[in-house]
Scaffold this active site. Structure first.
Site, PDB file in Angstrom:
ATOM      1  N   CYS A   2     -10.547   1.992   3.637  1.00  0.00           N
ATOM      2  CA  CYS A   2     -11.266   1.264   4.677  1.00  0.00           C
ATOM      3  C   CYS A   2     -12.023   2.226   5.584  1.00  0.00           C
ATOM      4  O   CYS A   2     -11.853   3.437   5.495  1.00  0.00           O
ATOM      5  CB  CYS A   2     -10.286   0.470   5.524  1.00  0.00           C
ATOM      6  SG  CYS A   2      -9.225  -0.583   4.546  1.00  0.00           S
ATOM      7  N   GLY A  28     -15.573  -0.207   2.556  1.00  0.00           N
ATOM      8  CA  GLY A  28     -14.877  -1.479   2.440  1.00  0.00           C
ATOM      9  C   GLY A  28     -15.859  -2.620   2.568  1.00  0.00           C
ATOM     10  O   GLY A  28     -16.597  -2.685   3.543  1.00  0.00           O
ATOM     11  N   ASN A 101      -6.769   2.879   8.158  1.00  0.00           N
ATOM     12  CA  ASN A 101      -7.269   3.270   6.842  1.00  0.00           C
ATOM     13  C   ASN A 101      -6.166   4.029   6.123  1.00  0.00           C
ATOM     14  O   ASN A 101      -5.649   5.017   6.648  1.00  0.00           O
ATOM     15  CB  ASN A 101      -8.511   4.160   6.996  1.00  0.00           C
ATOM     16  CG  ASN A 101      -8.961   4.800   5.679  1.00  0.00           C
ATOM     17  OD1 ASN A 101      -9.543   5.882   5.688  1.00  0.00           O
ATOM     18  ND2 ASN A 101      -8.715   4.154   4.573  1.00  0.00           N
ATOM     19  N   GLY A 102      -5.830   3.558   4.939  1.00  0.00           N
ATOM     20  CA  GLY A 102      -4.789   4.222   4.167  1.00  0.00           C
ATOM     21  C   GLY A 102      -3.822   3.208   3.608  1.00  0.00           C
ATOM     22  O   GLY A 102      -4.141   2.011   3.536  1.00  0.00           O
ATOM     23  N   TYR A 259     -16.054  10.464  -4.533  1.00  0.00           N
ATOM     24  CA  TYR A 259     -16.667   9.140  -4.566  1.00  0.00           C
ATOM     25  C   TYR A 259     -16.773   8.442  -3.207  1.00  0.00           C
ATOM     26  O   TYR A 259     -17.817   7.906  -2.859  1.00  0.00           O
ATOM     27  CB  TYR A 259     -15.873   8.247  -5.536  1.00  0.00           C
ATOM     28  CG  TYR A 259     -16.209   6.776  -5.453  1.00  0.00           C
ATOM     29  CD1 TYR A 259     -17.444   6.288  -5.876  1.00  0.00           C
ATOM     30  CD2 TYR A 259     -15.284   5.851  -4.947  1.00  0.00           C
ATOM     31  CE1 TYR A 259     -17.754   4.929  -5.802  1.00  0.00           C
ATOM     32  CE2 TYR A 259     -15.583   4.490  -4.878  1.00  0.00           C
ATOM     33  CZ  TYR A 259     -16.818   4.035  -5.305  1.00  0.00           C
ATOM     34  OH  TYR A 259     -17.118   2.706  -5.224  1.00  0.00           O
TER      35      TYR A 259
HETATM   36  O1  LIG Z   1     -14.944   3.624 -14.339  1.00  0.00           O
HETATM   37  P1  LIG Z   1     -15.186   2.605 -13.266  1.00  0.00           P
HETATM   38  O2  LIG Z   1     -13.970   1.752 -13.087  1.00  0.00           O
HETATM   39  O3  LIG Z   1     -16.410   1.807 -13.532  1.00  0.00           O
HETATM   40  O4  LIG Z   1     -15.327   3.344 -11.877  1.00  0.00           O
HETATM   41  C1  LIG Z   1     -16.163   4.453 -11.650  1.00  0.00           C
HETATM   42  C2  LIG Z   1     -17.534   4.046 -11.191  1.00  0.00           C
HETATM   43  O5  LIG Z   1     -17.464   3.252  -9.979  1.00  0.00           O
HETATM   44  C3  LIG Z   1     -18.123   3.930  -8.925  1.00  0.00           C
HETATM   45  O6  LIG Z   1     -19.439   3.433  -8.714  1.00  0.00           O
HETATM   46  P2  LIG Z   1     -19.811   2.251  -7.697  1.00  0.00           P
HETATM   47  O7  LIG Z   1     -20.682   1.272  -8.386  1.00  0.00           O
HETATM   48  O8  LIG Z   1     -18.573   1.682  -7.081  1.00  0.00           O
HETATM   49  O9  LIG Z   1     -20.582   2.929  -6.478  1.00  0.00           O
HETATM   50  P3  LIG Z   1     -21.848   3.909  -6.347  1.00  0.00           P
HETATM   51  O10 LIG Z   1     -23.092   3.059  -6.363  1.00  0.00           O
HETATM   52  O11 LIG Z   1     -21.620   4.560  -5.021  1.00  0.00           O
HETATM   53  O12 LIG Z   1     -21.844   4.898  -7.451  1.00  0.00           O
HETATM   54  C4  LIG Z   1     -18.208   5.381  -9.344  1.00  0.00           C
HETATM   55  O13 LIG Z   1     -19.305   6.027  -8.749  1.00  0.00           O
HETATM   56  C5  LIG Z   1     -18.389   5.257 -10.844  1.00  0.00           C
HETATM   57  O14 LIG Z   1     -19.733   4.988 -11.150  1.00  0.00           O
HETATM   58  N1  LIG Z   2      -8.114   0.926   1.921  1.00  0.00           N
HETATM   59  C1  LIG Z   2      -7.467   0.871   3.047  1.00  0.00           C
HETATM   60  O1  LIG Z   2      -7.508   1.774   3.869  1.00  0.00           O
HETATM   61  C2  LIG Z   2      -6.641  -0.381   3.240  1.00  0.00           C
HETATM   62  C3  LIG Z   2      -5.843  -0.476   4.529  1.00  0.00           C
HETATM   63  C4  LIG Z   2      -4.662  -1.427   4.362  1.00  0.00           C
HETATM   64  N2  LIG Z   2      -3.697  -0.884   3.444  1.00  0.00           N
HETATM   65  C5  LIG Z   2      -5.141  -2.790   3.899  1.00  0.00           C
HETATM   66  O2  LIG Z   2      -4.941  -3.150   2.753  1.00  0.00           O
HETATM   67  O3  LIG Z   2      -5.740  -3.488   4.676  1.00  0.00           O
HETATM   68 MG   LIG Z   3     -21.041   4.889  -9.377  1.00  0.00          MG
END
Ligand SMILES: O=P(O)(O)OC[C@H]1O[C@H](OP(=O)(O)OP(=O)(O)O)[C@H](O)[C@@H]1O
Ligand SMILES: NC(=O)CC[C@H](N)C(=O)O
Ligand SMILES: [Mg+2]
Length: 506
Positions: A2, A28, A101-102, A259
């Protein structure tokens, strides 16, 4: 993963909180919320959806006050229900609102203990509701007076650290007292502190998950909040900080750099952009080393996160870089969407190939990571449909084989494409002609290059070793049962939650 933000200001904070949340939106996409303090009253708006959809003008007008916190949610515990959107609220002591967050790894035990020892009722399955109750109970234990001294606040945070396990970067506001922020003793999730001189005079303080949120609203970065440290800013604007953990260790999540975080953020003194460029250098060198008969005509990133990495690989290999996929800017991140069906459908809606960049060519597609394989499998197919001759694939992160328990929603090993598989098998499954993963050591070096003090990272998704040392197979089995894709879908259909909601206040 988050996003959290908090401002203790001398001028109205509603717009700044809103703007900060919009630049943290990539952390998020499921729910968003803001709580401000006006006199002795909390003002709140939270709902499922993106920041731009959750807050309408009428909500913004009600979010009065010079102090407030905000949250964008990517659920990793409990359900996606609005009842678990954040900030959370408890009415005693004083009135506290908290954003987290966490993910806690001992939420179940703490919830039982809170009832038994503190006689506190926790109404949802959210670990963040557990965290606010533990904090509230500890603040209550410190003094029965109507005024909290910084010493009381820090003692309460120390007690929180003693009991709570897992990842928690947290910001809370306490009515009539001040704003409190703290980071878990391993510093798994990021948290920065900033300030600005208000036009009307006086210093305003802000904490946020990423430095980019400070940039967006004109605050300058003071520093990262240290692992285990607490920051307390009184209602009068006085800043106090203290290390509250007995044995803090810096072991922040390396996946933030791969990422999650925005490239223009700095986390623990490391430029996320810089780290990604170094990841590209390292991976480029490995490709040159291991793929001797290199017949790649063009390097193509899978937008958006891998673009900086792919450009550096291309430069290292001396091969042209082309943006062969166009991203629909109105579709969010697919990996953090809640269900596999939604994630799968979104890849083709989000990305489309430019045929001339593929026709008759051997292409190297680059992504930051392969998690479930949703993106790679489809994108390779799209590259072939666009006429590619050979399709190679490179991942800037090593093979992800283990669940995450610290705020990334990867609860089930068997949903991960690399679980129990070696590179060749994964390559076949995603349909590539060749596949290469970054080595973990190289990934760590890429980040550490910018801050040699970062000796260890939280890398459990690659190694299965969890820094809090409290994660066993029983815990993982339980997590899998509760949060695999099927279970989550059932939960959203079957459960109706008691929603405690004070939105209508004016
Ligand atoms: O193997 P997967 O389960 O598909 O996950 C990995 C992919 O998901 C994410 O992209 P995302 O579309 O979330 O965001 P981005 O546009 O910031 O790359 C990440 O950058 C990879 O492209
Ligand atoms: N990704 C997160 O930081 C999630 C915070 C919290 N565990 C929730 O589920 O709301
Ligand atoms: Mg991606």
């Amino acid at each position: 993963m988050c996003g959290i933000v908090g401002i203790q200001g001398t001028t109205p904070v509603n717009q700044a909180l809103y703007d900060a949340l919009t630049v943290l939106q990539h952390r998020g996409q499921d729910a968003a919320g803001i709580v401000t303090i006006s006199g002795d009253t909390f003002r709140q708006r939270k709902a499922n959806g993106l920041v731009r959809d959750v807050f309408e003008e009428r909500h913004m007008e009600r979010l009065i006050g010079n102090v407030g916190i905000g949250h964008v949610r990517y659920p990793t515990a409990g359900s996606s229900s609005v009842a678990q959107a954040q900030p959370f609220y408890v009415n005693s002591p004083f009135g506290i609102a908290l954003a987290h967050n966490g993910n806690l790894t001992n939420a179940k035990e703490l919830k039982e203990e809170q009832f038994r020892v503190a006689r506190r009722h926790i109404n949802t399955t959210s670990d963040s509701e557990v965290l606010i109750n533990v904090l509230a109970h500890e603040l209550d234990q410190q003094t029965q007076k109507l005024h909290l001294e910084p010493g009381h606040v820090f003692a309460a945070v120390s007690r929180v650290h003693e009991q709570v396990r897992g990842a928690y970067a947290t910001v809370a506001v306490i009515i009539g007292q001040g704003m409190l922020a703290f980071r878990d003793p391993n510093g798994i999730r990021p948290l920065v502190l900033g300030k600005r001189e208000a036009e009307e005079g006086g210093v305003e303080y802000m904490v946020a998950s990423e430095s980019v949120a400070l940039d967006a609203v004109g605050f300058s970065l003071i520093r990262d909040v240290a692992p285990g440290e607490a920051v307390y800013i009184t209602e009068q604007g006085e800043l106090f900080t203290q290390q509250c953990a007995a044995e803090p260790q810096h072991q922040s999540c390396i996946f933030e750099y791969v990422y999650f975080a925005r490239p223009d953020s700095f986390i623990d003194k490391v430029s996320v952009y810089g780290a990604r460029v170094r990841m590209g250098q390292k991976l480029g060198a490995k490709i040159a080393r291991e793929w001797e008969d290199l017949d790649i005509d063009v390097v193509i990133p899978i937008p958006e996160t891998s673009c900086d990495i792919a450009l550096e690989i291309a430069q290292n290999l001396n091969i042209p870089y082309r943006q062969g996929f166009v991203k629909n800017r109105y579709i969010g991140r697919t990996f953090i969407m809640p269900g596999q069906q939604q994630r799968k459908q979104s890849v083709r809606r989000k990305l489309n190939a430019i045929p001339s960049e593929f026709a008759g060519k051997n292409v190297l597609l680059v992504d930051d990571s392969i998690v479930r394989g949703t993106t790679s499998e489809q994108i390779i197919q799209m590259a072939r449909e666009a006429g590619a001759r050979k399709v190679y694939f490179a991942s800037a992160a090593p093979e992800i084989r283990f669940p995450n328990v610290y705020g990334i929603d990867m609860p089930s090993a068997n949903e991960l494409i690399a679980y129990g598989r070696e590179v060749e098998e994964i390559c076949k499954l995603i349909g590539a002609d060749g596949l290469i993963f970054q080595d973990l050591e190289d990934l760590e070096d890429a980040v550490r290059h910018f801050n040699p003090e970062l000796r260890r990272f939280e890398t459990s998704v690659f190694t299965g070793e969890y820094v809090t040392q409290d994660v066993n197979q029983e815990y993982l089995d339980d997590l899998n049962a509760q949060r695999n894709d099927g279970a989550k879908q059932k939960d959203s259909i079957d459960n109706s939650h008691l929603e405690i909601y004070n939105e209508g206040q004016s």
